[in-house]
Design an enzyme around this catalytic site. Structure first.
Site, PDB file in Angstrom:
ATOM      1  N   GLY A  84      -1.079  -4.779  -8.225  1.00  0.00           N
ATOM      2  CA  GLY A  84      -0.477  -5.945  -7.590  1.00  0.00           C
ATOM      3  C   GLY A  84       1.037  -5.863  -7.542  1.00  0.00           C
ATOM      4  CB  CYS A  85       3.542  -5.078 -10.136  1.00  0.00           C
ATOM      5  SG  CYS A  85       3.086  -6.457 -11.214  1.00  0.00           S
ATOM      6  CB  THR A  86       2.143  -0.884  -6.831  1.00  0.00           C
ATOM      7  OG1 THR A  86       2.250  -0.346  -8.160  1.00  0.00           O
ATOM      8  CG2 THR A  86       2.430   0.217  -5.827  1.00  0.00           C
TER       9      THR A  86
END
Length: 203
Positions: A84-86
């Site tokens: 998700g953070c990527t």
């Protein structure tokens, strides 16, 4: 009793790990597909001046909030290199040139991993904006970023600040990481429109 206590602690640790991995591994875990950006009472509020901070980025350079004299997107994310953070970092990277050129603004990402992790994450994605190492979560705590997943996971919250450091927008949609970019650009667009309407804009 000691044995039972140890087993209980291990069970809680395992459960925490499963929740973190599940939520970080999916941008829509446990959240309805129509979830919209929203504000929460625990966050820095719109109209408040953001806390000052100085943190080191992936290149070893120190970024100080009060030395920044242009609009700033400050986004807190759970962890480097998670799916998700990527997605979120990639989307900000896709828009960074537009954000800088069109809105004369900049972006910084913040999470609790150290500078080595930041360097690796930035190199993986070719990031042209600063991601800052907030080891110990002092800055996250100063912004009062709420935790997610029943307190097991650091929250994903994006703040848009004007050139004076005053908060103009808050987005805390944990599940839809990509939505933060559109929310930030919308806030910057509104900020620009407001400044053009101001009678002081000509001075």
């Amino acid at each position: 009793f000691t044995v039972y206590k140890s087993q209980f602690q291990q069970t809680m640790k395992t459960a925490s790990g499963i929740i973190v991995a599940t939520l970080c591994g999916s941008s829509t875990a446990f959240v309805p597909s129509n979830t919209a950006s929203k504000t929460t009472a625990l966050n820095l509020k719109v109209g408040e001046t953001a806390p000052d901070f100085s943190l080191v980025d992936q290149n070893g350079k120190t970024f100080t909030r009060s030395k920044n004299k242009k609009p700033l997107v400050v986004y807190f994310y759970p962890a480097d290199s998670t799916p998700g953070c990527t997605v979120q970092a990639k989307k900000f990277q896709e828009e960074i040139k537009s954000i800088r050129k069109q809105y004369k603004a900049d972006v910084v990402g913040i999470s609790g991993q150290g500078s080595e992790s930041k360097q690796k994450f930035a190199q993986e994605l070719g990031l042209d904006f600063s991601i800052l190492a907030d080891e110990g979560d002092a800055v996250r705590n100063s912004f009062k970023v709420p935790k997610a997943a029943f307190g097991f996971l650091p929250g994903r919250v994006t703040y848009v600040l004007d050139k004076d450091g005053v908060c103009t927008s808050v987005c805390d949609n944990l599940a839809d990481a990509a939505s933060h970019i559109d929310a930030a650009k919308g806030a910057l667009e509104e900020m620009g429109a407001s400044s053009k309407k101001s009678p002081f804009a000509l001075f």
